[in-house]
Design a protein around this motif. Structure first.
Motif, PDB file in Angstrom:
ATOM      1  N   PRO A 194       0.802  -1.225   0.000  1.00 53.52           N
ATOM      2  CA  PRO A 194       0.000   0.000   0.000  1.00 53.52           C
ATOM      3  C   PRO A 194       0.838   1.280   0.000  1.00 53.52           C
ATOM      4  O   PRO A 194       0.294   2.361  -0.243  1.00 53.52           O
ATOM      5  CB  PRO A 194      -0.806  -0.120   1.290  1.00 53.52           C
ATOM      6  CG  PRO A 194       0.068  -0.927   2.198  1.00 53.52           C
ATOM      7  CD  PRO A 194       0.782  -1.894   1.323  1.00 53.52           C
ATOM      8  N   ALA A 224      -4.117   1.613  -3.179  1.00 48.46           N
ATOM      9  CA  ALA A 224      -5.020   0.495  -2.886  1.00 48.46           C
ATOM     10  C   ALA A 224      -4.237  -0.806  -3.002  1.00 48.46           C
ATOM     11  O   ALA A 224      -3.605  -1.075  -4.027  1.00 48.46           O
ATOM     12  CB  ALA A 224      -6.195   0.497  -3.848  1.00 48.46           C
ATOM     13  N   SER A 227      -7.851  -4.511  -5.630  1.00 49.21           N
ATOM     14  CA  SER A 227      -9.052  -3.891  -6.205  1.00 49.21           C
ATOM     15  C   SER A 227     -10.255  -4.097  -5.295  1.00 49.21           C
ATOM     16  O   SER A 227     -10.352  -5.105  -4.579  1.00 49.21           O
ATOM     17  CB  SER A 227      -9.338  -4.485  -7.579  1.00 49.21           C
ATOM     18  OG  SER A 227      -8.275  -4.242  -8.467  1.00 49.21           O
ATOM     19  N   VAL A 230     -14.666   1.323  -2.135  1.00 47.46           N
ATOM     20  CA  VAL A 230     -14.487   2.131  -0.930  1.00 47.46           C
ATOM     21  C   VAL A 230     -15.802   2.122  -0.151  1.00 47.46           C
ATOM     22  O   VAL A 230     -16.830   2.595  -0.637  1.00 47.46           O
ATOM     23  CB  VAL A 230     -14.077   3.579  -1.272  1.00 47.46           C
ATOM     24  CG1 VAL A 230     -13.958   4.410   0.008  1.00 47.46           C
ATOM     25  CG2 VAL A 230     -12.775   3.593  -2.056  1.00 47.46           C
ATOM     26  N   ILE A 246     -11.531  -0.323   2.285  1.00 51.05           N
ATOM     27  CA  ILE A 246     -11.899  -0.886   0.986  1.00 51.05           C
ATOM     28  C   ILE A 246     -12.398  -2.316   1.190  1.00 51.05           C
ATOM     29  O   ILE A 246     -11.751  -3.125   1.858  1.00 51.05           O
ATOM     30  CB  ILE A 246     -10.702  -0.895   0.010  1.00 51.05           C
ATOM     31  CG1 ILE A 246     -10.235   0.542  -0.257  1.00 51.05           C
ATOM     32  CG2 ILE A 246     -11.075  -1.582  -1.304  1.00 51.05           C
ATOM     33  CD1 ILE A 246      -8.989   0.619  -1.135  1.00 51.05           C
ATOM     34  N   HIS A 248     -13.007  -5.743  -0.550  1.00 50.77           N
ATOM     35  CA  HIS A 248     -12.525  -6.434  -1.743  1.00 50.77           C
ATOM     36  C   HIS A 248     -13.476  -7.535  -2.210  1.00 50.77           C
ATOM     37  O   HIS A 248     -13.598  -7.781  -3.414  1.00 50.77           O
ATOM     38  CB  HIS A 248     -11.138  -7.020  -1.468  1.00 50.77           C
ATOM     39  CG  HIS A 248     -10.144  -5.983  -1.037  1.00 50.77           C
ATOM     40  ND1 HIS A 248      -9.650  -5.004  -1.874  1.00 50.77           N
ATOM     41  CD2 HIS A 248      -9.573  -5.746   0.175  1.00 50.77           C
ATOM     42  CE1 HIS A 248      -8.812  -4.234  -1.218  1.00 50.77           C
ATOM     43  NE2 HIS A 248      -8.756  -4.654   0.038  1.00 50.77           N
ATOM     44  N   VAL A 270     -12.114   1.032  -6.913  1.00 53.68           N
ATOM     45  CA  VAL A 270     -10.696   1.329  -7.105  1.00 53.68           C
ATOM     46  C   VAL A 270      -9.988   0.074  -7.592  1.00 53.68           C
ATOM     47  O   VAL A 270     -10.473  -1.044  -7.413  1.00 53.68           O
ATOM     48  CB  VAL A 270     -10.038   1.838  -5.805  1.00 53.68           C
ATOM     49  CG1 VAL A 270     -10.646   3.167  -5.383  1.00 53.68           C
ATOM     50  CG2 VAL A 270     -10.175   0.812  -4.680  1.00 53.68           C
ATOM     51  N   LYS A 272      -6.133  -2.115  -7.960  1.00 51.67           N
ATOM     52  CA  LYS A 272      -4.869  -2.318  -7.270  1.00 51.67           C
ATOM     53  C   LYS A 272      -3.826  -1.307  -7.763  1.00 51.67           C
ATOM     54  O   LYS A 272      -3.666  -1.104  -8.970  1.00 51.67           O
ATOM     55  CB  LYS A 272      -4.356  -3.736  -7.526  1.00 51.67           C
ATOM     56  CG  LYS A 272      -2.977  -4.005  -6.941  1.00 51.67           C
ATOM     57  CD  LYS A 272      -2.433  -5.344  -7.405  1.00 51.67           C
ATOM     58  CE  LYS A 272      -0.998  -5.542  -6.938  1.00 51.67           C
ATOM     59  NZ  LYS A 272      -0.402  -6.802  -7.446  1.00 51.67           N
ATOM     60  N   ILE A 276      -5.037   6.448  -3.490  1.00 48.23           N
ATOM     61  CA  ILE A 276      -6.295   6.718  -2.788  1.00 48.23           C
ATOM     62  C   ILE A 276      -6.138   7.797  -1.716  1.00 48.23           C
ATOM     63  O   ILE A 276      -7.142   8.357  -1.259  1.00 48.23           O
ATOM     64  CB  ILE A 276      -6.850   5.426  -2.150  1.00 48.23           C
ATOM     65  CG1 ILE A 276      -5.838   4.821  -1.172  1.00 48.23           C
ATOM     66  CG2 ILE A 276      -7.242   4.415  -3.222  1.00 48.23           C
ATOM     67  CD1 ILE A 276      -6.365   3.616  -0.392  1.00 48.23           C
TER      68      ILE A 276
END
Length: 311
Positions: A194, A224, A227, A230, A246, A248, A270, A272, A276
């Motif tokens: 991240p 992020a 993927s 949010v 987030i 997933h 969002v 990967k 963010i």
């Protein structure tokens, strides 16, 4: 006439068998199959959470792996900011319960219908005063049936062929599918770091560290890790500063805390590696990113998913 009487008596006997108490068992699917073993539930979450002092809908959703909008809707709560101490928050949807209750009625109706179709039909005879008197005699004195049959045997009166025994239908228990145990599918996710920097604190259950801390510079990009969508963006969770959560999939969440600026909105999808936020020190003693991975809301070691190496 004696042949008529014999047939009439046999008809009465068959009708009595059809109305007897010995019926094929009907399986009650609502009580489950006693021979069926139970499956362990891998979802650790209880049915309800009782609101404690300091709880918010945001923190409850985070701790159980939900989008707080989803959890509020599940509980019929229009304003997620309005919950009270002692209030029960449902943590699982109601859908499966209704299916389990509705199934047994359909099973019983289908089996009763089969029984009715297989019952013998009575023979209709023409009306006469003598026949009516004989029927009344049979109804008032059941023992007369046996006496009359015995007399017919002694007199060698031709009797109707003995009907084949009525075969009771074999009713196979119809087991309604029990609600599937909440087994969790571990979908493969493509995780990435991240943020760039040195890991200054690692996950530890003993020390109550729920994630890792990555040191960095003010304004450094926060990315992020995988993927997703949010589900939270704000500063409503104490100790996390400006936070992004987030979702997933149905199992995993990731959290990004202490940001200086947030660049995404709730509900936004969002990918990967997408930027963010900007790293910061909100509600922290230094500039850093606090990163968590949560499985069904429970913190797990990010080292299982990230290439931390010896940082």
């Amino acid at each position: 006439m004696k042949t008529f009487l014999t047939l009439l008596i046999l008809s009465v006997l068959l009708a009595g068998c059809a109305g007897g108490k010995n019926r094929a068992p009907v399986f009650d699917g609502s009580k489950g199959d006693p021979d069926q073993g139970s499956t362990a539930n891998t979802d650790w979450r209880p049915e309800f959470h009782v609101v404690q002092k300091g709880d918010t809908m945001y923190s409850i959703a985070f701790n159980y792996g939900y989008d707080y909008h989803e959890l509020a809707e599940m509980n019929g709560i229009k304003d997620p900011t309005l919950i009270s101490i002692g209030q029960q928050i449902r943590l699982h949807p109601r859908g499966q319960e209704a299916e389990a209750i509705a199934a047994p009625a359909a099973v019983e109706l289908r089996q009763v219908d089969n029984l009715l179709k297989d019952q013998p039909k009575l023979v209709k005879y023409s009306y006469s005063e003598k026949a009516l008197a004989q029927i009344e005699q049979v109804q008032s004195a059941p023992s007369a049936i046996v006496t009359t049959l015995a007399a017919a045997d002694k007199a060698d009166i031709p009797r109707a062929a003995k009907p084949a025994p009525v075969k009771q239908p074999v009713v196979q228990p119809v087991v309604s599918a029990a609600p599937a145990a909440a087994t969790v599918k571990e979908a493969d996710l493509d995780w990435g770091m991240p943020a760039q920097g040195r890991v200054i604190a690692r996950f530890s259950e003993a020390a109550n560290r729920k994630g890792i801390d990555i040191a960095g510079k003010l304004g450094q990009p926060v990315l992020a890790s995988a993927s997703g969508k949010v589900v939270y963006s704000g500063n409503g969770l104490r100790g996390y500063g400006k936070l992004i959560i987030i979702k997933h999939n149905s199992t995993f969440l990731s959290a990004y805390a202490h940001n200086d600026q947030i660049h995404v909105k709730e509900g936004q999808s969002v990918t990967k590696g997408q930027k963010i936020a900007a790293m910061g020190s909100t509600d922290a003693e230094q500039v850093k990113l606090h990163f968590e991975v949560r499985r069904l809301g429970k913190p797990v070691d990010p080292a299982k998913y990230l290439p931390l190496g010896n940082s």
